[in-house]
Design a protein around this motif. Structure first.
Motif, PDB file in Angstrom:
ATOM      1  N   ILE A 114       0.860  -1.188   0.000  1.00 42.11           N
ATOM      2  CA  ILE A 114       0.000   0.000   0.000  1.00 42.11           C
ATOM      3  C   ILE A 114       0.895   1.236   0.000  1.00 42.11           C
ATOM      4  O   ILE A 114       1.747   1.380   0.879  1.00 42.11           O
ATOM      5  CB  ILE A 114      -0.912   0.039   1.247  1.00 42.11           C
ATOM      6  N   PRO A 115       0.740   2.149  -0.937  1.00 39.64           N
ATOM      7  CA  PRO A 115       1.567   3.367  -0.944  1.00 39.64           C
ATOM      8  C   PRO A 115       1.315   4.216   0.300  1.00 39.64           C
ATOM      9  O   PRO A 115       0.167   4.404   0.708  1.00 39.64           O
ATOM     10  CB  PRO A 115       1.108   4.102  -2.214  1.00 39.64           C
ATOM     11  N   LEU A 116       2.376   4.724   0.899  1.00 38.55           N
ATOM     12  CA  LEU A 116       2.244   5.645   2.023  1.00 38.55           C
ATOM     13  C   LEU A 116       1.944   7.050   1.525  1.00 38.55           C
ATOM     14  O   LEU A 116       2.488   7.488   0.501  1.00 38.55           O
ATOM     15  CB  LEU A 116       3.520   5.662   2.860  1.00 38.55           C
ATOM     16  N   LYS A 117       1.106   7.753   2.248  1.00 35.70           N
ATOM     17  CA  LYS A 117       0.753   9.128   1.897  1.00 35.70           C
ATOM     18  C   LYS A 117       1.975  10.035   1.941  1.00 35.70           C
ATOM     19  O   LYS A 117       2.195  10.873   1.070  1.00 35.70           O
ATOM     20  CB  LYS A 117      -0.319   9.621   2.873  1.00 35.70           C
ATOM     21  N   ILE A 118       2.799   9.854   2.990  1.00 34.79           N
ATOM     22  CA  ILE A 118       4.053  10.591   3.155  1.00 34.79           C
ATOM     23  C   ILE A 118       5.131   9.566   3.515  1.00 34.79           C
ATOM     24  O   ILE A 118       4.906   8.726   4.389  1.00 34.79           O
ATOM     25  CB  ILE A 118       3.955  11.641   4.281  1.00 34.79           C
ATOM     26  N   PRO A 119       6.310   9.575   2.895  1.00 33.93           N
ATOM     27  CA  PRO A 119       7.376   8.646   3.293  1.00 33.93           C
ATOM     28  C   PRO A 119       7.655   8.763   4.783  1.00 33.93           C
ATOM     29  O   PRO A 119       7.656   9.861   5.353  1.00 33.93           O
ATOM     30  CB  PRO A 119       8.574   9.108   2.457  1.00 33.93           C
ATOM     31  N   PHE A 120       7.865   7.614   5.432  1.00 29.73           N
ATOM     32  CA  PHE A 120       8.041   7.574   6.879  1.00 29.73           C
ATOM     33  C   PHE A 120       9.487   7.209   7.190  1.00 29.73           C
ATOM     34  O   PHE A 120       9.940   6.108   6.875  1.00 29.73           O
ATOM     35  CB  PHE A 120       7.088   6.562   7.493  1.00 29.73           C
ATOM     36  N   GLN A 121      10.211   8.153   7.809  1.00 28.58           N
ATOM     37  CA  GLN A 121      11.622   7.951   8.123  1.00 28.58           C
ATOM     38  C   GLN A 121      11.829   7.832   9.627  1.00 28.58           C
ATOM     39  O   GLN A 121      11.343   8.646  10.405  1.00 28.58           O
ATOM     40  CB  GLN A 121      12.461   9.112   7.576  1.00 28.58           C
ATOM     41  N   ILE A 122      12.540   6.780  10.042  1.00 27.21           N
ATOM     42  CA  ILE A 122      13.011   6.637  11.413  1.00 27.21           C
ATOM     43  C   ILE A 122      14.533   6.561  11.368  1.00 27.21           C
ATOM     44  O   ILE A 122      15.138   6.730  10.308  1.00 27.21           O
ATOM     45  CB  ILE A 122      12.395   5.390  12.096  1.00 27.21           C
ATOM     46  N   SER A 123      15.158   6.307  12.506  1.00 23.15           N
ATOM     47  CA  SER A 123      16.624   6.307  12.540  1.00 23.15           C
ATOM     48  C   SER A 123      17.219   5.239  11.646  1.00 23.15           C
ATOM     49  O   SER A 123      18.328   5.391  11.128  1.00 23.15           O
ATOM     50  CB  SER A 123      17.110   6.109  13.981  1.00 23.15           C
ATOM     51  N   GLY A 124      16.489   4.134  11.407  1.00 26.72           N
ATOM     52  CA  GLY A 124      17.062   3.030  10.652  1.00 26.72           C
ATOM     53  C   GLY A 124      16.831   3.057   9.163  1.00 26.72           C
ATOM     54  O   GLY A 124      17.530   2.365   8.419  1.00 26.72           O
ATOM     55  N   GLY A 125      15.828   3.802   8.691  1.00 20.40           N
ATOM     56  CA  GLY A 125      15.559   3.798   7.262  1.00 20.40           C
ATOM     57  C   GLY A 125      14.266   4.515   6.919  1.00 20.40           C
ATOM     58  O   GLY A 125      13.593   5.069   7.791  1.00 20.40           O
ATOM     59  N   VAL A 126      13.927   4.471   5.632  1.00 20.57           N
ATOM     60  CA  VAL A 126      12.751   5.179   5.109  1.00 20.57           C
ATOM     61  C   VAL A 126      11.831   4.170   4.423  1.00 20.57           C
ATOM     62  O   VAL A 126      12.284   3.306   3.675  1.00 20.57           O
ATOM     63  CB  VAL A 126      13.155   6.264   4.088  1.00 20.57           C
TER      64      VAL A 126
END
Length: 390
Positions: A18-30
């Motif tokens: 499912i495509p994300l509305k906004i890319p989600f970035q945490i410390s480990g990756g996107v």
């Protein structure tokens, strides 16, 4: 009488994207998509749905979508296909025999079995959880529950690494009704981000989530400096398999510590209590290997005055159903990471739509099995069947 036995006649496996509305970035990756696996268990006319939701790369846990798929197809599906399962405990024993870790894989199959039992018994998941909590002899006070949970928002690190973007997001989420703000931090995106958010939201509930990206010796004084920003707690600041350094940090700073990645079982929870590492725990059904382990952690926590809240990966709406139901019980003190589907995917794009009202409340779906609330058009559009035993 609630039946816990079922013969598994057929198993299906679907890949989700499912495509994300906004890319989600945490410390480990996107992440740009929510990719996961949907498991469907059949027993005669009855069916149960579960979700295994690791990431494509092993930056949150050692599992990936590929590793879970391999374990299913080469081992775990063969163990239960055609077998008579006697209880929820029994399927957990089958999945765990000779298998260390692999909790995401176990959770997907175990949750599907809970859902199958809901269909067989024509009861809600909350009714089934209540039944099992009583079996575990959880204190009666903590079997009380609500028909809804309160939702908090998890704010990722902007792809443009802009403090202004972060501040704008936070303003919008508060306006939408979320009951607390959690911001992702990592080395280099830490105290300045926290300071900026606190300036925007005033005394609104706030905490940080490091996803295990900091080091005790290198960063302990930075966390001490963060004390002035009055966070409810810091979620998993240190190594993903550590509780000793978390205990040290808990004694070094004023802000409480919450365990996430390192809390993989009730056994780890008991050890954390013994060394006084943390009395605030994030319960993620995927990370701990299934809902039954969540109930065991719930009993341990409520017996020891530990404050709980429900976490997500996030999953699709299918995977969110178990923690939504468990988080409705009294022992969960803080708003959950379960968020409106629209926040992640846009309106009406989830396989099971999760809706939040302007008061930040998400009401539990009224269903006797997840199949009753699936958006079948979205299921068709966002999933690909990769295995069927028939």
């Amino acid at each position: 009488m609630i039946l816990e036995n079922a013969r598994i006649d057929d198993i299906e496996l679907y890949e989700v994207k499912i495509p994300l509305k906004i890319p989600f970035q945490i410390s480990g990756g996107v992440s740009y998509f929510r990719k996961s696996l949907i498991i469907v268990l059949h027993s005669g006319e009855y069916v149960g749905y579960g979700e295994a939701a690791p990431f494509e790369e092993p930056y949150y846990s050692s599992e990936t979508i590929s590793s879970v798929k391999m374990l299913y197809l080469e081992l775990l599906f063969k163990r239960i296909l055609g077998e008579e399962i006697n209880s929820i405990e029994h399927i957990n024993d089958i999945l765990s025999k000779g298998v260390r870790g692999n909790n995401f894989a176990k959770a997907g199959m175990e949750n599907a079995y809970w859902d199958l039992l809901c269909d067989i018994n024509k009861i809600s998941l909350k009714e089934l959880i209540t039944y099992k909590l009583k079996q575990l002899e959880v204190n009666e006070e903590y079997i009380n529950n609500e028909d809804y949970i309160e939702s908090g928002v998890s704010v990722g690190i902007p792809i443009d690494n802009s403090i202004d973007t972060l501040k704008q997001w936070v303003k919008e989420y508060i306006e939408e009704g979320y009951k607390r703000i959690k911001i992702k931090i990592k080395p280099g995106w830490d105290i300045n981000a926290l300071k900026a958010v606190r300036e925007v939201i005033g005394d609104f509930p706030l905490w940080t989530d490091s996803n295990s990206s900091f080091n005790f010796e290198k960063h302990k004084d930075m966390f001490k400096a963060m004390d002035e920003y009055n966070c409810l707690f810091h979620e998993q600041p240190l190594n993903h398999d550590d509780i000793l350094d978390h205990a040290k940090l808990a004694r070094y700073i004023k802000t409480p510590i919450c365990l996430d990645e390192s809390l993989k079982s009730s056994i780890i929870g008991a050890q954390a209590l013994e060394i006084e590492a943390s009395r605030i725990w994030n319960v993620k059904i995927q990370r701990i290997g299934g809902l039954l382990e969540g109930l065991k952690i719930y009993k341990l926590a409520t017996n020891n005055n530990v404050k709980l809240w429900g976490g997500t990966m996030p999953e699709s709406g299918i995977g969110a159903i178990p923690i939504m139901n468990l988080s409705s019980f009294k022992g969960f003190c803080y708003p959950a990471d379960v968020e409106a589907s629209e926040r992640w995917y846009g309106k009406n794009q989830d396989i099971v739509e999760i809706n939040m009202n302007k008061q930040g409340q998400i009401y539990l779906p009224k269903c006797n099995g997840i199949q009753e609330i699936i958006n079948w058009n979205n299921f068709k559009n966002f999933t690909t069947r990769i295995y069927s035993s028939k």
